[in-house]
Design a protein around this motif. Structure first.
Motif, PDB file in Angstrom:
ATOM      1  N   PRO A 205      29.339  29.149  36.295  1.00  0.00           N
ATOM      2  CA  PRO A 205      29.143  30.570  36.646  1.00  0.00           C
ATOM      3  C   PRO A 205      29.213  31.442  35.401  1.00  0.00           C
ATOM      4  N   GLU A 206      28.453  32.531  35.440  1.00  0.00           N
ATOM      5  CA  GLU A 206      28.340  33.398  34.262  1.00  0.00           C
ATOM      6  C   GLU A 206      28.587  34.852  34.655  1.00  0.00           C
ATOM      7  N   VAL A 207      29.377  35.533  33.865  1.00  0.00           N
ATOM      8  CA  VAL A 207      29.595  36.971  34.007  1.00  0.00           C
ATOM      9  C   VAL A 207      28.966  37.646  32.792  1.00  0.00           C
ATOM     10  N   VAL A 208      28.141  38.647  33.032  1.00  0.00           N
ATOM     11  CA  VAL A 208      27.396  39.301  31.957  1.00  0.00           C
ATOM     12  C   VAL A 208      27.994  40.689  31.706  1.00  0.00           C
TER      13      VAL A 208
ATOM     14  N   HIS B 272      28.518  44.380  33.593  1.00  0.00           N
ATOM     15  CA  HIS B 272      29.665  45.237  33.288  1.00  0.00           C
ATOM     16  C   HIS B 272      29.372  45.993  31.996  1.00  0.00           C
ATOM     17  N   LYS B 273      29.692  47.261  31.976  1.00  0.00           N
ATOM     18  CA  LYS B 273      29.573  48.063  30.753  1.00  0.00           C
ATOM     19  C   LYS B 273      30.957  48.175  30.128  1.00  0.00           C
ATOM     20  N   VAL B 274      31.097  47.610  28.924  1.00  0.00           N
ATOM     21  CA  VAL B 274      32.414  47.544  28.291  1.00  0.00           C
ATOM     22  C   VAL B 274      32.315  47.987  26.835  1.00  0.00           C
ATOM     23  N   SER B 275      33.482  48.270  26.281  1.00  0.00           N
ATOM     24  CA  SER B 275      33.614  48.562  24.856  1.00  0.00           C
ATOM     25  C   SER B 275      34.916  47.950  24.372  1.00  0.00           C
TER      26      SER B 275
ATOM     27  N   GLY C 252      36.188  49.529  30.458  1.00  0.00           N
ATOM     28  CA  GLY C 252      35.730  48.492  31.366  1.00  0.00           C
ATOM     29  C   GLY C 252      36.361  47.128  31.180  1.00  0.00           C
ATOM     30  N   VAL C 253      37.296  46.996  30.268  1.00  0.00           N
ATOM     31  CA  VAL C 253      37.889  45.676  30.002  1.00  0.00           C
ATOM     32  C   VAL C 253      38.718  45.192  31.189  1.00  0.00           C
TER      33      VAL C 253
END
Length: 350
Positions: free
Chosen positions: A272-275, A304-307, A313-314
């Motif tokens: 499974p992959e999380v993008v 997910h939009k993260v920084s 979003g972490v």
């Protein structure tokens, strides 16, 4: 400490000690008879997984490992002492491969798990073993049997729950530092990680390990750049976290990494992959949303939009990863608790 995930070593178990040819000689005893003892058994070569280790660098300078030979037998029916075992400590997750680098000999996945790699030779018989009614003074004693020897490849595959993949400079190390207490090298200029890093993250009271591997480039499966050998460190993961740089062409970046993962195989392409779209702090909100939609279209997954720098979003991303890890652990526990069915195993073998 330098990181080394592959090494070749020579191992040799101890030979058995020689048997002794001896006769009892005491005053006033005219026919003492044979009393030569057997030789001792040679030591084994044992490989043990140790939880405190994380590299194979020791075997760059210590490549020949030999166990002690068994001691020789002696008179008065004294058997020689057994040789001491040679114990090789390796990190948890180390695989032992034969000299052809393909045949798997052992896979040590738990702390304290061990395997006997080479068995020591048996000791030779002393002449007392050959005493009989027709041969009361045997003059035969045997040499010890040789111990096993072999060349072995050690290959380390780190034990982690999440595998962090992406192109170089996608911000993987920065994300690892934001999600855990790991402190990989990060800087404000472009460079790539040269060795895997591990970090322990926590979400909703549950801890899990994230492995950050060096970035892949197009053609890595054909040997370009650092190649794809570091992907072996994420083979055991429950889920892949694919980080894509939001300031680049997201569709092309995602396609390149997926192509290399599919080319690598070994079950990694089925995980499974999380993008996640990284570096959104460097983009206006409307552009970040546009890049996320393009990435979602290319991957067919929620994005997910993260920084990593800002920490945006972490926490939500770690929570989703925790769900995959929890399901994988529960499935593993159910499989371990299931009763063994020999008929079903026989049908699968056929």
């Amino acid at each position: 400490m330098k990181f080394l995930d592959e090494a070749k070593i020579y191992t040799k178990a101890g030979d058995g000690g020689n048997g002794c040819m001896s006769f009892r000689r005491e005053k006033y005893i005219e026919f003492g008879g044979p009393d030569g003892g057997d030789g001792g058994r040679g030591g084994d070569v044992v490989v043990v997984a140790k939880g405190g280790l994380n590299t194979l660098i020791d075997f760059r300078y210590h490549q020949h490992i030999k166990a002690e030979r068994g001691h020789h037998g002696s008179g008065k029916n004294q058997t020689g002492a057994n040789g001491k075992d040679a114990v090789i400590a390796v990190p948890v997750g180390t695989q032992l491969l034969a000299d052809d680098k393909e045949t798997l000999l052992a896979d040590l996945q738990a702390d304290g798990e061990h395997v006997v790699l080479c068995r020591g030779g048996d000791g030779g018989f002393g002449n007392v073993r050959y005493k009989s009614s027709v041969n009361q003074a045997p003059r035969r004693a045997d040499d010890g049997w040789p111990g096993e020897e072999r060349w072995v490849w050690l290959r380390l595959k780190l034990i982690a729950d999440v595998g962090l993949v992406g192109l170089p400079n996608a911000g993987k190390s920065t994300f690892l530092a934001a999600a855990s207490r790991a402190r990989p090298k990060v800087a404000d200029y472009p460079f790539t990680t040269l060795q895997p890093n591990l970090g322990v993250a926590e979400a909703h009271g549950e801890r899990f390990v994230i492995a950050d591997v060096p970035g892949l480039i197009e053609g890595a499966s054909e040997g370009r750049g650092l190649g794809d050998r570091f992907l072996g460190h994420v083979e055991r993961c429950s889920v892949l976290l694919h980080l894509v740089d939001g300031t680049e062409d997201t569709e092309a970046a995602y396609a390149k990494i997926r192509q290399e993962i599919d080319a690598y195989g070994h079950g990694l392409d089925e995980k499974p992959e999380v993008v996640a779209l990284n570096k959104v702090d460097a983009l206006p909100d409307d552009l970040a949303e546009e890049q996320a939609q393009l990435l979602a279209k290319a991957s067919g997954r929620r994005v997910h939009k993260v920084s990593g720098i800002a920490g945006t979003g972490v926490a939500d991303l770690l929570a989703e990863l925790r769900g995959y890890i929890q399901r994988d652990r529960e499935a593993a526990q159910e499989a371990a608790a299931a009763p063994f069915d020999p008929l079903a195993a026989d049908r699968e073998g056929r």
